[in-house]
Design a protein around this motif. Structure first.
Motif: not given
Length: 622
Positions: A422-444
């Motif tokens: 889970x350390x480098x996986x996309x967090x569910x809050x980002x993957x599911x859109x719970x953090x507005x304006x942040x995509x999985x690509x932006x996290x990576x």
């Protein structure tokens, strides 16, 4: 022939000289490595040797004549360094927002007086908190788990009050921590073995834990070797230095209490919560404290309660309470647990374990909403219903709703991989859109960027990844990229997300298997002085521009930083010039370097090392 002989002699002398130089360099290298092992003033020697011999350290850069207004005279460009004086010795363990004298002015009901009560601006200290005379660097981990230098926390009250409970023992010039506790006299390891027989600790499912009323945090200390990070807290009360001892041991902890305001953590954060005879009245206030634990507990997470009133029929005499009183207390706890839809999975001896349901659909009793007060509001402008909006927000006796699911097998908010996946996986809050304006690509992209930054940091501060810095703080953590990049059993990171941050990222930090806390850096942090070995601050001073004084933030950083601790700050060059001037007046040695992408970038990095000095008659070491 004479000339030829002379050239041979010269070559011989050159060879001998080269051997001498190499020998001296090796000696200094070994001396520096030995001195950095963690025994006080020697670290300043190691630092100086490194400065003189390490050719890879980037040269100091001066920006005093750049980025300034045209037409300025040379005298305008260089402002005198403000020198900060030491505070009186009585402030050596000063905790501004948990000051004992101020606390007694507040109501005792629901532990209000033990909560944060910060001084007004006019009462804030503008001096350097002095370390106690004789202060030394802590022992390196894992030795620090078991031994703490007496000079660093010279308080013996716990060795008397908890003598029979095996918390801490005083031996010569050190305290020894046998790993015991009120509820685990046979040691924390044995106690955790009992938990692990019910809770999946070994496979990485449980990574983050919350210890309420932690004492000296032995539970959290022994969980670390099982790859579990526990956020421990205890009030600053009559038992001196509980949290101070924990941090001196190299274990995550903060000063805190379950009182009238919400805990400074996001919803659905912890995989496990724990109370071992923590004296919290769980059944009081309509179950408000259990409901707050429910808010911060991840769906499918575990709550452990050991000690009174569990198994009261056997233990009531030892607890010196009546059967009727203890029975009523346990019945009330059971009622609230059912209301929260926690499933009781084990009760053995004095330990009971409940598990939170993975969603509301799998909770039959929750289908009838009339049976429980939900944390909802009919006012659309009321932010109090945001489960992550907690800073100084009043705790309420209501249940925090979980995100909706499609079926009763789905984990509310999204399933999380076992650690370390889970350390480098996309967090569910980002993957599911719970953090507005942040995509999985932006996290990576952010994750990749921090790996690059940390690699560059380690070329300048060569101790960063060696374990020299055990307790680390990131003052503006974002998604926890810095902490993820340096993740190691040798250290841990307190990921602080400022309350004024643009995005609510702390929940994602926890989903990565890291720990952290909300905080407003216009106020003091809930910790003792000298509790962090390294502090990282990215964009912090720009974030707080026009919010509060840069000087106050830097003085707070100095308060919580150990002597010979390090700081890494990255920010706009004009901001760092001002920071650098103040830092030099605080007895910090500083070095400013370019951004990793070159000198044309306005963002720069400022490295600093706090000089060794103590209170009393001793003066700072230059």
């Amino acid at each position: 022939m004479a000339v030829k002989a002379s050239s041979v002699d010269n070559r011989t002398r050159s060879t001998v000289s080269l051997c001498i130089v190499i020998g001296i360099c090796c000696f200094f290298y070994i001396l520096g490595a030995w001195q950095k092992s963690g025994f006080g003033k020697g670290d300043s020697i190691a630092l100086e040797i490194t400065k003189r011999t390490d050719c890879t350290v980037l040269p100091n850069l001066s920006f005093d004549t750049h980025h300034s207004k045209s037409g300025s005279s040379s005298s305008d460009l260089v402002s005198p360094v403000k020198k900060f004086k030491p505070c009186p010795d009585r402030y050596t363990d000063y905790t501004p927002c948990q000051d004992q004298n101020r606390a007694m002015k507040f109501p005792r009901e629901n532990m209000n007086y033990r909560e944060r009560h910060c001084p007004p601006q006019k009462e804030m200290l503008h001096c350097l908190i002095p370390p106690p005379k004789g202060y030394v660097a802590p022992f390196p981990w894992p030795k620090s788990r078991d031994y703490v230098p007496f000079a660093n926390c010279p308080y013996k009250s716990l060795t008397v009050e908890k003598a029979i409970q095996n918390w801490v023992q005083y031996e010569g010039n050190v305290f020894r921590f046998p790993g015991g506790g009120t509820q685990f006299p046979q040691g924390a390891d044995k106690y955790i073995d009992q938990l692990a027989s019910v809770i999946p600790i070994a496979n990485g499912t449980v990574r983050t834990a919350l210890d309420t009323g932690c004492g000296v945090a032995s539970w959290g200390a022994y969980l670390l070797k099982r790859n579990v990070l526990a956020m421990s807290f205890a009030p600053r009360d009559s038992h001196e230095a509980q949290v101070q001892f924990a941090l001196e041991r190299g274990v995550p902890a903060v000063i805190g209490v379950l009182g009238t305001i919400k805990l400074p953590y996001p919803s659905r954060a912890f995989d496990m919560a724990h109370c071992s005879r923590c004296l919290i009245p769980w059944g009081a206030n309509d179950g408000m404290y259990m409901m707050e634990v429910d808010r911060v507990l991840r769906p499918g997470g575990y709550w452990v309660l050991s000690g009174p009133p569990i198994n009261w029929k056997v233990n009531y005499k030892g607890w010196q309470r009546t059967k009727k009183d203890l029975e009523a207390e346990q019945n009330r706890i059971e009622e609230i647990a059912n209301l929260l839809c926690w499933e009781k999975v084990s009760e053995k001896g004095e330990m009971a374990i409940w598990r939170k349901r993975v969603n509301t659909e799998s909770c039959p009793s929750r289908q009838d909403e009339s049976t429980v007060q939900m944390c909802e509001s009919t006012n659309p402008d009321d932010e109090s219903t945001n489960p992550d909006d907690v800073w100084y927000k009043k705790m309420k006796a209501c249940v925090t709703p979980l995100p909706d699911v499609k079926d009763d097998s789905e984990v509310a908010g999204g399933a999380i991989k076992p650690f370390p996946g889970r350390l480098h996986a996309v967090p569910p809050r980002i993957a599911n859109g719970f953090i507005p304006g942040v995509s999985s690509e932006a996290f990576q992209k952010d994750n990749k960027m921090w790996k690059k930054h940390v690699k560059d940091y380690s070329t300048v501060n060569k101790y960063l990844l060696t374990g020299r810095y055990r307790n680390i703080m990131d003052m503006n953590a974002g998604f926890g990229g810095f902490a993820a990049a340096i993740e190691s059993p040798k250290s841990w990171v307190m990921n602080v997300v400022p309350t004024i941050a643009k995005m609510p990222t702390l929940g994602a930090v926890y989903e990565r298997g890291l720990i952290g806390i909300y905080h407003d850096w216009c106020e003091a942090f809930s910790t003792y002085p000298r509790t962090y070995d390294l502090i990282h601050a990215s964009g912090l001073f720009t974030l707080y521009k026009n919010k509060c004084s840069m000087e106050d933030i830097l003085l707070e950083m100095d308060r919580i930083l150990r002597p010979e601790g390090a700081v890494i700050m990255r920010d706009d060059v004009d901001v760092l010039i001002k920071v650098n001037s103040l830092a030099q007046g605080m007895r910090w040695n500083t070095k400013m370097v370019d951004h990793e992408d070159g000198p044309l970038m306005r963002e720069k990095i400022l490295y600093a090392v706090k000089q060794y000095w103590v209170g009393g008659n001793q003066t700072a070491v230059a």
